[in-house]
Structure formats: C-alpha cells, structure tokens
Design a protein around this motif. Sequence first.
Motif, short mmCIF file in Angstrom:
data_model
loop_
_atom_site.label_atom_id
_atom_site.label_comp_id
_atom_site.label_asym_id
_atom_site.label_seq_id
_atom_site.Cartn_x
_atom_site.Cartn_y
_atom_site.Cartn_z
N SER A 208 -4.69 9.89 -5.72
CA SER A 208 -3.59 9.75 -4.77
C SER A 208 -4.11 9.86 -3.34
O SER A 208 -3.67 9.11 -2.45
CB SER A 208 -2.53 10.83 -5.03
N ARG A 209 -5.04 10.78 -3.10
CA ARG A 209 -5.62 10.92 -1.77
C ARG A 209 -6.36 9.65 -1.37
O ARG A 209 -6.29 9.21 -0.22
CB ARG A 209 -6.57 12.12 -1.74
N GLY A 210 -7.07 9.04 -2.35
CA GLY A 210 -7.78 7.79 -2.08
C GLY A 210 -6.84 6.68 -1.66
O GLY A 210 -7.14 5.91 -0.73
N ALA A 211 -5.69 6.60 -2.34
CA ALA A 211 -4.70 5.57 -1.98
C ALA A 211 -4.13 5.82 -0.59
O ALA A 211 -3.94 4.89 0.20
CB ALA A 211 -3.57 5.57 -3.01
N LEU A 212 -3.90 7.09 -0.26
CA LEU A 212 -3.35 7.43 1.05
C LEU A 212 -4.37 7.11 2.16
O LEU A 212 -4.02 6.56 3.21
CB LEU A 212 -2.99 8.91 1.09
N GLU A 213 -5.65 7.42 1.90
CA GLU A 213 -6.70 7.12 2.89
C GLU A 213 -6.82 5.62 3.11
O GLU A 213 -7.05 5.16 4.24
CB GLU A 213 -8.01 7.71 2.42
N SER A 214 -6.66 4.83 2.04
CA SER A 214 -6.72 3.37 2.16
C SER A 214 -5.56 2.86 3.00
O SER A 214 -5.72 1.93 3.81
CB SER A 214 -6.70 2.72 0.77
N LEU A 215 -4.38 3.46 2.81
CA LEU A 215 -3.22 3.06 3.60
C LEU A 215 -3.45 3.36 5.09
O LEU A 215 -3.19 2.52 5.96
CB LEU A 215 -1.97 3.79 3.11
N ILE A 216 -3.98 4.54 5.35
CA ILE A 216 -4.25 4.91 6.76
C ILE A 216 -5.27 3.96 7.37
O ILE A 216 -5.13 3.53 8.53
CB ILE A 216 -4.76 6.38 6.82
N ALA A 217 -6.28 3.60 6.58
CA ALA A 217 -7.33 2.68 7.07
C ALA A 217 -6.74 1.32 7.45
O ALA A 217 -7.22 0.65 8.36
CB ALA A 217 -8.42 2.53 6.02
N TYR B 176 0.83 -1.21 0.00
CA TYR B 176 0.00 0.00 0.00
C TYR B 176 0.86 1.26 0.00
O TYR B 176 0.53 2.27 -0.64
CB TYR B 176 -0.97 0.01 1.18
N SER B 177 1.97 1.23 0.73
CA SER B 177 2.90 2.36 0.72
C SER B 177 3.43 2.61 -0.69
O SER B 177 3.53 3.76 -1.15
CB SER B 177 4.07 2.11 1.68
N SER B 178 3.74 1.53 -1.39
CA SER B 178 4.21 1.64 -2.77
C SER B 178 3.11 2.18 -3.68
O SER B 178 3.36 2.96 -4.59
CB SER B 178 4.67 0.27 -3.28
N LEU B 179 1.87 1.75 -3.41
CA LEU B 179 0.74 2.24 -4.21
C LEU B 179 0.59 3.75 -4.08
O LEU B 179 0.35 4.46 -5.06
CB LEU B 179 -0.55 1.54 -3.78
N VAL B 180 0.74 4.25 -2.85
CA VAL B 180 0.66 5.70 -2.63
C VAL B 180 1.74 6.41 -3.44
O VAL B 180 1.49 7.42 -4.12
CB VAL B 180 0.78 6.03 -1.13
N LYS B 181 2.95 5.88 -3.37
CA LYS B 181 4.07 6.50 -4.11
C LYS B 181 3.81 6.49 -5.61
O LYS B 181 4.03 7.50 -6.30
CB LYS B 181 5.37 5.75 -3.79
N LEU B 182 3.33 5.36 -6.13
CA LEU B 182 3.08 5.24 -7.56
C LEU B 182 1.94 6.15 -8.02
O LEU B 182 2.02 6.75 -9.10
CB LEU B 182 2.76 3.79 -7.91
N THR B 183 0.87 6.24 -7.24
CA THR B 183 -0.25 7.10 -7.64
C THR B 183 0.14 8.57 -7.58
O THR B 183 -0.29 9.37 -8.41
CB THR B 183 -1.48 6.85 -6.75
#
Length: 269
Positions: free
Chosen positions: A256-265, A240-247
């Motif tokens: 990108s915000r959606g990916a970050l929120e998913s990581l926090i969740a 998920y951390s990688s997904l945030v970086k890639l997005t």
Amino acid sequence: MVRRTKPEVERYVASVQAAASSPRERSLKGFLFAKLYFEIQEYELAKRYLSIYLSVQERDPKAHRFLGQVYEAQDNIEKAFGCYKRSVELNPMQKDLVLKMAELLCSNDIADGRAKYWVEKAARLFPGNPAAYRLKEQLLERKGEDGWNQLFDMIQAELCARPDDIYLNIRLVALYRSNNRLRDAVLHCQEAEKKIPVDSSLEWCSCVIKTLEEYLESVRDLEPDKNDWRAIKKDHLLAYSSLVKLTLASRDVCESRGALESLIACFTL
C-alpha cells in the motif's frame, strides 16, 4: 477419510474375492478394487482391475472415464484422452468431460486437429463459459500473428455479450498494446469505464494505469493535443488514487505504501 495402506487394500480385495460366488462376480468387483488402488496411487493395479471389470462391462462409461483418470495421473495423455473419448461415445451427456478433454489437449500442446475440434465442441456446449472461451483464445494465440485478427474479433464478440467481464477487457487492452496500438488501448479503457469502474478490480485498475502510462510515455517527445493529454493525465491520476484505495483494502502495508509513493511521484512529473 482415513488413508489405507497397500497391505490393507490387498487384504480387503482378497476377502471380497474369496466371498464371490462366481468369476463374473469377482470381475464386477474390479471397479471397486481399482478405486481403492487409485487412492493409494497404485496405478498399475488400478488399471489391471479396471481391465478385468471392463472385460464383463465394456460399455460402462464411468469405468472408461475412471481409466482415463488413472492414465492422466500417470501423465499418459494419449491413453487418457482415448478413454475419455470412449466414455463420451457411450454417454454423450457428459458435457463436463468434453470440456476436460479440450483442456487436456490444449494444456499439453497437442498439435493435431483434435484440439480445435474438441475446443469448438466444448464452446458449443458451454456458450459464454469462461473456461471454454479461454481454450479458444489459447488455440488462436498459438498461431502467432496469423491468429491476432481472429483473436481481436473473438474478444470483441464476447464483449458484446459480456461487456463488464474484467478478464476480456484486460485481454483486449493487452492485445492492443502488444500490437503497439496504444491509442486504441486508451480509448477502450475510457469506453470500458462506463461498464467497469476503475476501482472495481485491482487487476483492471493496474491494467488501466499501465496502459495510460505507456501512452503518455509514447507521446512525451511529440506534440500531443494539450486538452487530450490533460484528460488522459487526469484519468491516470484518478486510476492511481483508486489503486491506493484498493491496495489499502486488500494488500499489506508495504504494498500500500508503494502504491501511495507512486501516486505522489505522479504529481511531481
């Protein structure tokens, strides 16, 4: 290139025909006329002039190939295939046309044995070619459950030659998941990490995340090995951390915000 109108093409054709010194010379100009009519989507006229040309140059593979293009533009797949086949018979060196014929049959769900024959022929001519491989895959998928074992074997054989191919790795994981072999899917993701870092591709990263999530959900009500569960959960968070970086690098702010929120969740679960 300036697009000609039909009256302009007709005037040009008439002038060239008038200047021809013999009926044969007029017929030989048919290929040229066919191309001009094809450009303005006058397919019937294109076919007529190609037929005139072929009446004096029947063994010209280029003309048969072009006639196939005309039929394909009219969605007449059987006629197009017949013309392409004749062209290859006259000039077997047209490897690209063999692949095109295989694609034509597969994309139009031709159910007889021709698709298998031409796909296998294309695969022999283009070993390791992704397009030829995907046609083989497509044929096996049509068999449903009967083709799954063959598909597994084929993908694994291809991965021996191309272990870092992202498409192949995603396909194998998807097959494991579709067969409810989630543990095998997770193990393959972990093994593939040695060749394909999870942050090398947004598609691969998303595949890994989805696979790990499905597995973790499947063992939620069981009593999994705690160390194993923690290791997979760690991989899930890192993916998920990688997904945030890639997005952040390739997508808009909203995604990108959606990916970050998913990581926090994930940290709150």
